[in-house]
Design a protein around this motif. Structure first.
Motif, PDB file in Angstrom:
ATOM      1  N   TRP A  38      45.562 115.895  80.369  1.00 49.95           N
ATOM      2  CA  TRP A  38      46.510 116.014  81.111  1.00 49.95           C
ATOM      3  C   TRP A  38      47.824 115.727  80.440  1.00 49.95           C
ATOM      4  CZ3 TRP A  38      49.918 111.818  80.104  1.00 49.95           C
ATOM      5  CH2 TRP A  38      49.735 110.415  79.141  1.00 49.95           C
ATOM      6  N   HIS A  39      48.573 116.278  81.106  1.00 46.10           N
ATOM      7  CA  HIS A  39      49.643 116.797  80.262  1.00 46.10           C
ATOM      8  C   HIS A  39      51.273 116.141  81.990  1.00 46.10           C
ATOM      9  CE1 HIS A  39      53.522 119.711  80.273  1.00 46.10           C
ATOM     10  NE2 HIS A  39      53.833 118.801  79.373  1.00 46.10           N
ATOM     11  N   ASP A  40      51.640 115.440  81.156  1.00 47.30           N
ATOM     12  CA  ASP A  40      52.565 115.218  81.333  1.00 47.30           C
ATOM     13  C   ASP A  40      54.547 116.119  81.499  1.00 47.30           C
ATOM     14  OD1 ASP A  40      55.108 113.613  83.592  1.00 47.30           O
ATOM     15  OD2 ASP A  40      53.542 111.826  83.634  1.00 47.30           O
ATOM     16  N   ALA A  41      54.795 115.870  82.106  1.00 48.21           N
ATOM     17  CA  ALA A  41      56.591 117.057  81.705  1.00 48.21           C
ATOM     18  C   ALA A  41      57.070 115.273  80.862  1.00 48.21           C
ATOM     19  CB  ALA A  41      57.340 117.811  82.474  1.00 48.21           C
ATOM     20  N   ARG A  42      57.118 114.453  81.719  1.00 46.70           N
ATOM     21  CA  ARG A  42      58.522 113.458  81.629  1.00 46.70           C
ATOM     22  C   ARG A  42      57.102 112.531  81.226  1.00 46.70           C
ATOM     23  NH1 ARG A  42      63.421 113.699  83.902  1.00 46.70           N
ATOM     24  NH2 ARG A  42      63.854 111.701  82.833  1.00 46.70           N
ATOM     25  N   PRO A  43      57.368 111.706  80.301  1.00 45.27           N
ATOM     26  CA  PRO A  43      59.057 111.734  79.156  1.00 45.27           C
ATOM     27  C   PRO A  43      58.440 112.912  78.720  1.00 45.27           C
ATOM     28  CG  PRO A  43      57.376 109.914  77.858  1.00 45.27           C
ATOM     29  CD  PRO A  43      56.226 110.437  79.691  1.00 45.27           C
ATOM     30  N   ALA A  44      59.194 112.925  77.689  1.00 51.36           N
ATOM     31  CA  ALA A  44      59.487 114.532  76.595  1.00 51.36           C
ATOM     32  C   ALA A  44      59.922 113.684  75.224  1.00 51.36           C
ATOM     33  CB  ALA A  44      60.532 115.405  77.001  1.00 51.36           C
ATOM     34  N   LEU A  45      59.141 114.229  74.026  1.00 52.15           N
ATOM     35  CA  LEU A  45      59.345 113.862  73.212  1.00 52.15           C
ATOM     36  C   LEU A  45      59.801 112.101  73.102  1.00 52.15           C
ATOM     37  CD1 LEU A  45      62.278 115.908  71.333  1.00 52.15           C
ATOM     38  CD2 LEU A  45      60.388 115.700  70.745  1.00 52.15           C
ATOM     39  N   ALA A  46      58.594 111.377  73.272  1.00 51.10           N
ATOM     40  CA  ALA A  46      58.211 110.820  73.415  1.00 51.10           C
ATOM     41  C   ALA A  46      57.050 109.487  73.172  1.00 51.10           C
ATOM     42  CB  ALA A  46      58.024 110.144  74.723  1.00 51.10           C
TER      43      ALA A  46
END
Length: 465
Positions: free
Chosen positions: A391-399
């Motif tokens: 899966w991929h979740d756009a939030r959180p980024a750089l986390a």
């Protein structure tokens, strides 16, 4: 062992059971309460009750697993407390013997009670560097402790590097009991220019050494190099490895080195000067415990192009997997490597385009590895069919994520938000505003709690409400 005995004695003296303390915290901070704001109060410098899950280094251990206890599982999380500190917190908190250990850019180390956030002790290690005195960089107005410290439980010592106003990096060993300075030594490598070296990477402990990585400042100014310094825990001669690049090739990822079960170090380097002869820039390097031998290395076939475009492979720490090492850099390409035989130039087992660019440190559970990217958080499965996104979740980024209480926890620095996501789907289970967060911020966890750095604060979350 004397320090360890003092810690255990302090636990016995305190004589309050864990369940009672948890009830006290939950009564004060349960539903309907905004939570406890702490930081000015002090308690007697004796340890809180020992707990089963210690978090002694960045992402818990020298292998950077990023995995905390699964129980108690996340149910009705609430903010347990918020504590003020005297500077920005770039380093990950640590959790040892019921204390939360926090280091600031003002060169102050705090020990906070896990259950209340009260200050048990604090130690200021010296004036930090005025950022305006440096030729480049992105930490200010002062820069002091940036890399995550490490705890040696056997000796009861916290190891931490402070950047002092004299432009020197000093390694301190502090007592876990009261914060007193037990040893200190200048660890700037011989021949280095300390004003252009940054100790951003996390410290690691293994094979009787504390390891300290060095890279350059943001902006790549001056004659900096990539180094790892090994300081014997028992005292003695300091050892060092320098990446053989004419300039650059810093070891700057916040995750620092990762150590395997045999004591070998894996580091990932950034861009270097060379455009022709390979100089171990943009490479994964396996080092012997004494740093005197490069046991193997890997670099992408396009390492020279990565140098030319400042597309560091070393933006993300190495991920140690059973028999393998995963590396992902600024260009978002994931490389699967054979552990202990990394493959040389272009010698990966497999590779694939994964994301827009990876930074920080990873975490893993039984089936997936979680990777922080500029375009969000990715879960990647590793198996006979290769590397496959789950899966991929756009939030959180750089986390940079961790796994605890049956969830993936990560801080998005731009939004100052802490998220808890489903390990299986990436769906958001919980989120809370921290108020602020710094580059590459990452939380820590123990039984019943997740603790997050939040700018000039620290925030503790009770996972069961």
């Amino acid at each position: 062992m004397e320090a360890r005995a003092a810690l255990l004695l302090g636990t016995l003296i305190r004589g309050i059971c864990l369940g009672v303390l948890v009830c006290v915290v939950f009564t004060a901070c349960g539903p309907g309460s905004p939570g406890v704001t702490s930081g000015s109060r002090r308690s007697t410098p004796t340890p809180s009750p020992a707990i089963s899950a210690e978090w002694t280094e960045y992402h818990r251990d020298a292998g950077r697993s990023g995995v905390g206890p699964a129980e108690p599982a996340l149910t009705s999380p609430v903010v347990a407390w918020r504590a003020d500190v005297d500077g920005d917190v770039y380093a990950s908190p640590l959790i040892v013997n019921g204390h939360v250990l926090v280091a600031t850019e003002n060169n102050t180390v705090y020990s906070l009670d896990l259950f209340t956030g009260e200050v048990v002790w604090q130690k200021h290690l010296g004036d930090p560097v005025d950022a305006s005195s440096l030729p480049c960089g992105d930490i200010g107005p002062v820069t002091g402790i940036t890399g995550t410290p490490a705890v040696d439980e056997a000796s009861g010592r916290l190891y931490v590097v402070a950047f002092l106003r004299s432009h020197h990096h000093m390694l301190f060993a502090l007592s876990l009991v009261n914060g007193s300075v037990l040893t200190q030594q200048d660890i700037d490598p011989v021949g280095s220019t300390p004003s252009v070296q940054q100790e951003r990477g996390a410290l690691a402990i293994g094979s009787g050494f504390v390891y300290v990585p060095f890279g350059g400042l943001y902006g790549d100014c001056g004659p900096y190099h990539g180094y790892v310094v090994a300081v014997p825990l028992a005292g003695g001669q300091t050892l060092a490895y320098r990446v053989p690049s004419a300039r650059g090739a810093g070891i700057w990822t916040a995750a620092g080195p990762a150590i395997d079960a045999s004591g070998n170090l894996y580091v990932v380097t950034g861009n270097g000067l060379s455009r022709s002869s390979f100089d171990h820039s943009n490479a994964v390097i396996e080092l012997s415990p004494d740093l005197q031998t490069v046991k193997s290395y890997f670099a992408p076939a396009n390492w020279a192009a990565l140098n030319a475009s400042d597309a560091d492979l070393g933006a993300l720490g190495p991920s140690l997997l059973p028999g393998a090492v995963l590396a992902v850099g600024k260009d978002g390409v994931a490389y699967m490597l054979r552990a202990d035989q990394l493959g040389g130039i272009g010698g990966q087992l497999s590779s694939r385009a994964l994301c827009a660019g990876a930074f920080g440190g990873t975490a893993r559970d039984a089936s997936s590895i979680f990777i922080p990217c500029t375009d969000g958080l990715y879960a990647l499965s590793i198996g006979p069919n290769g590397m496959n996104p789950v899966w991929h979740d756009a939030r959180p980024a750089l986390a940079s994520p961790i796994v605890s209480a049956g969830a993936v926890w990560a801080i998005e620095p731009g939004a100052g938000m802490l998220y808890a996501l489903s390990e299986q789907t990436g769906g958001v289970l919980y989120s809370v505003g921290l108020g602020a967060a710094m580059h590459f911020s990452t939380p820590a966890a123990t039984d019943g709690f997740v603790v997050a750095p939040a700018g000039r604060k620290v925030v503790a979350i009770s996972v069961v409400g």
